[in-house]
Design a protein around this motif. Structure first.
Motif, PDB file in Angstrom:
ATOM      1  N   LEU A  11      12.226  15.486 -15.156  1.00  0.00           N
ATOM      2  CA  LEU A  11      12.087  14.541 -14.050  1.00  0.00           C
ATOM      3  C   LEU A  11      10.934  14.920 -13.127  1.00  0.00           C
ATOM      4  O   LEU A  11      10.349  14.064 -12.469  1.00  0.00           O
ATOM      5  N   THR A  12      10.611  16.220 -13.077  1.00  0.00           N
ATOM      6  CA  THR A  12       9.514  16.655 -12.206  1.00  0.00           C
ATOM      7  C   THR A  12       8.154  16.323 -12.801  1.00  0.00           C
ATOM      8  O   THR A  12       7.143  16.407 -12.107  1.00  0.00           O
ATOM      9  N   THR A  13       8.125  15.980 -14.093  1.00  0.00           N
ATOM     10  CA  THR A  13       6.855  15.630 -14.727  1.00  0.00           C
ATOM     11  C   THR A  13       6.581  14.126 -14.655  1.00  0.00           C
ATOM     12  O   THR A  13       5.547  13.668 -15.136  1.00  0.00           O
ATOM     13  N   LYS A  14       7.525  13.378 -14.078  1.00  0.00           N
ATOM     14  CA  LYS A  14       7.352  11.932 -13.949  1.00  0.00           C
ATOM     15  C   LYS A  14       7.105  11.581 -12.484  1.00  0.00           C
ATOM     16  O   LYS A  14       7.720  12.149 -11.593  1.00  0.00           O
ATOM     17  N   ILE A  15       6.218  10.640 -12.257  1.00  0.00           N
ATOM     18  CA  ILE A  15       5.935  10.199 -10.898  1.00  0.00           C
ATOM     19  C   ILE A  15       6.998   9.180 -10.485  1.00  0.00           C
ATOM     20  O   ILE A  15       7.147   8.138 -11.137  1.00  0.00           O
ATOM     21  N   PRO A  16       7.775   9.461  -9.430  1.00  0.00           N
ATOM     22  CA  PRO A  16       8.799   8.498  -8.988  1.00  0.00           C
ATOM     23  C   PRO A  16       8.134   7.194  -8.578  1.00  0.00           C
ATOM     24  O   PRO A  16       7.045   7.204  -7.985  1.00  0.00           O
ATOM     25  N   PRO A  17       8.752   6.057  -8.910  1.00  0.00           N
ATOM     26  CA  PRO A  17       8.164   4.781  -8.504  1.00  0.00           C
ATOM     27  C   PRO A  17       8.020   4.679  -6.995  1.00  0.00           C
ATOM     28  O   PRO A  17       8.991   4.881  -6.263  1.00  0.00           O
ATOM     29  N   SER A  18       6.800   4.437  -6.545  1.00  0.00           N
ATOM     30  CA  SER A  18       6.538   4.335  -5.110  1.00  0.00           C
ATOM     31  C   SER A  18       6.247   2.878  -4.784  1.00  0.00           C
ATOM     32  O   SER A  18       5.112   2.409  -4.865  1.00  0.00           O
ATOM     33  N   ASN A  19       7.297   2.143  -4.471  1.00  0.00           N
ATOM     34  CA  ASN A  19       7.165   0.700  -4.279  1.00  0.00           C
ATOM     35  C   ASN A  19       7.738   0.257  -2.938  1.00  0.00           C
ATOM     36  O   ASN A  19       8.406  -0.773  -2.844  1.00  0.00           O
ATOM     37  N   GLU A  20       7.497   1.087  -1.896  1.00  0.00           N
ATOM     38  CA  GLU A  20       8.042   0.753  -0.585  1.00  0.00           C
ATOM     39  C   GLU A  20       7.574  -0.628  -0.120  1.00  0.00           C
ATOM     40  O   GLU A  20       8.370  -1.446   0.340  1.00  0.00           O
ATOM     41  N   GLY A  21       6.259  -0.865  -0.231  1.00  0.00           N
ATOM     42  CA  GLY A  21       5.718  -2.148   0.221  1.00  0.00           C
ATOM     43  C   GLY A  21       6.291  -3.320  -0.550  1.00  0.00           C
ATOM     44  O   GLY A  21       6.689  -4.339   0.032  1.00  0.00           O
ATOM     45  N   GLU A  22       6.356  -3.170  -1.874  1.00  0.00           N
ATOM     46  CA  GLU A  22       6.884  -4.251  -2.717  1.00  0.00           C
ATOM     47  C   GLU A  22       8.353  -4.514  -2.413  1.00  0.00           C
ATOM     48  O   GLU A  22       8.785  -5.672  -2.327  1.00  0.00           O
ATOM     49  N   THR A  23       9.126  -3.446  -2.220  1.00  0.00           N
ATOM     50  CA  THR A  23      10.557  -3.605  -1.939  1.00  0.00           C
ATOM     51  C   THR A  23      10.789  -4.286  -0.595  1.00  0.00           C
ATOM     52  O   THR A  23      11.593  -5.222  -0.482  1.00  0.00           O
ATOM     53  N   ILE A  24      10.082  -3.819   0.427  1.00  0.00           N
ATOM     54  CA  ILE A  24      10.238  -4.426   1.754  1.00  0.00           C
ATOM     55  C   ILE A  24       9.777  -5.878   1.727  1.00  0.00           C
ATOM     56  O   ILE A  24      10.418  -6.760   2.322  1.00  0.00           O
ATOM     57  N   HIS A  25       8.680  -6.145   1.044  1.00  0.00           N
ATOM     58  CA  HIS A  25       8.179  -7.516   0.937  1.00  0.00           C
ATOM     59  C   HIS A  25       9.206  -8.405   0.227  1.00  0.00           C
ATOM     60  O   HIS A  25       9.428  -9.558   0.635  1.00  0.00           O
TER      61      HIS A  25
ATOM     62  N   VAL B 212       1.403   0.324   3.765  1.00  0.00           N
ATOM     63  CA  VAL B 212       2.368  -0.169   2.791  1.00  0.00           C
ATOM     64  C   VAL B 212       2.582  -1.667   2.920  1.00  0.00           C
ATOM     65  O   VAL B 212       2.492  -2.418   1.957  1.00  0.00           O
ATOM     66  N   LEU B 213       2.818  -2.115   4.134  1.00  0.00           N
ATOM     67  CA  LEU B 213       3.070  -3.545   4.324  1.00  0.00           C
ATOM     68  C   LEU B 213       1.800  -4.358   4.135  1.00  0.00           C
ATOM     69  O   LEU B 213       1.845  -5.498   3.693  1.00  0.00           O
ATOM     70  N   GLY B 214       0.656  -3.748   4.439  1.00  0.00           N
ATOM     71  CA  GLY B 214      -0.610  -4.444   4.203  1.00  0.00           C
ATOM     72  C   GLY B 214      -0.825  -4.700   2.727  1.00  0.00           C
ATOM     73  O   GLY B 214      -1.213  -5.783   2.306  1.00  0.00           O
ATOM     74  N   ASN B 215      -0.517  -3.675   1.900  1.00  0.00           N
ATOM     75  CA  ASN B 215      -0.641  -3.835   0.452  1.00  0.00           C
ATOM     76  C   ASN B 215       0.339  -4.864  -0.061  1.00  0.00           C
ATOM     77  O   ASN B 215       0.048  -5.639  -0.950  1.00  0.00           O
ATOM     78  N   ALA B 216       1.533  -4.872   0.535  1.00  0.00           N
ATOM     79  CA  ALA B 216       2.559  -5.842   0.092  1.00  0.00           C
ATOM     80  C   ALA B 216       2.108  -7.249   0.400  1.00  0.00           C
ATOM     81  O   ALA B 216       2.276  -8.167  -0.410  1.00  0.00           O
ATOM     82  N   GLU B 217       1.507  -7.446   1.578  1.00  0.00           N
ATOM     83  CA  GLU B 217       1.065  -8.792   1.958  1.00  0.00           C
ATOM     84  C   GLU B 217      -0.084  -9.245   1.066  1.00  0.00           C
ATOM     85  O   GLU B 217      -0.161 -10.402   0.658  1.00  0.00           O
TER      86      GLU B 217
END
Length: 267
Positions: free
Chosen positions: A69-83, A257-262
């Motif tokens: 699990l440490t060799t995988k990058i956790p999904p970083s989708n804060e902007g997408e999730t909040i959007h 994050v929110l800018g990218n989501a928009e």
């Protein structure tokens, strides 16, 4: 793939090897740092203790495999999730909660989809909150179990290294009448301690720290989802929900994050 994990592991190995071969003996010095008995005592003893502490052999191997699990990058989708939550809030406000079922069909996040379907089914808000919090607690408990495995390994490595060192010292003291054996015997005893320190500080502690950081990130994102779902069910204004969810982010992340989501939404 998370290159930072691999870079750290191989980088540490490279530093150790360089420190060994940079002396007068060169590459031949590597043989001074290998002792089969020392390796067997330190690594074998640590592993056997961890097997004993595990619920089952299957649980032991599952914990050992958590290294991947440490060799995988956790999904970083804060902007997408909040959007997505804000979009769902707009749907609920304009068309009603029942319309969220159709909107939820395109959601990939199982935790978010589960929460949306609970409020579509008319589940009481307190019950929705309880179910989601229980889900979060179970996720964190599973993660903590894997993290504890590596924390325990970090503790066992030096302990078994010391046991191996004591065995070596006892054997050395039994041969004090032969001065020529003292140096080699002492070297073997110290190598065991080195193996224990390497097991703890090269592998176990960094892996536990990485898993702990990934856990914090995942739990924080799910807490955002929980707050968003309960806010939608309460009928709050989407703009208020947006401001509430932004409070979970650091000041630097909010605009980014929110800018990218928009931008993604406008596209």
């Amino acid at each position: 793939m998370d290159l930072a994990t691999l870079l750290g592991i191989f980088g540490c190995a490279g530093v150790i090897v360089y420190g060994i071969v940079s002396g007068d003996q060169g590459v031949s010095a590597l043989s001074n740092f290998w002792d089969t008995s020392s390796f067997f005592i330190t690594v074998g003893g640590s592993i056997m203790c961890l097997v004993t502490m595990s619920e089952s052999i299957k649980d032991f191997f599952a914990s050992l495999k958590s290294f991947l699990l440490t060799t995988k990058i956790p999904p970083s989708n804060e902007g997408e999730t909040i959007h997505t939550i804000i979009d769902l809030a707009n749907v609920a406000r304009k068309e009603g909660l029942l319309q969220l079922e159709e909107a939820a069909a395109d959601i990939d996040d199982d935790f978010l989809k589960k929460g949306i379907m609970l409020i579509v089914d008319g589940t009481d808000q307190e019950l929705v909150s309880s179910i989601l919090e229980t889900d979060l607690a179970c996720i964190e408990a599973r993660h903590s179990k894997r993290i504890s495995f590596w924390d325990n390994m970090a503790a066992m490595g030096p302990a078994w290294g010391m046991i191996g060192t004591l065995i070596g010292l006892i054997n050395m003291l039994k041969q004090l009448d032969d001065p020529s054996s003292i140096g080699p015997s002492m070297a073997v005893a110290l190598v065991t301690t080195m193996y224990g320190s390497m097991l703890a500080n090269w592998l176990a502690t960094p892996i536990a720290t990485k898993l702990r950081a990934n856990n914090r990130k995942e739990i924080a994102m799910k807490e955002v989802i929980c707050e968003g779902i309960l806010s939608i069910q309460a009928g709050e204004n989407p703009r208020v929900i947006e401001e509430k969810l932004k409070s979970f982010l650091s000041p630097d992340e909010r605009g980014k994050v929110l800018g990218n989501a928009e931008q993604g939404g406008d596209a």
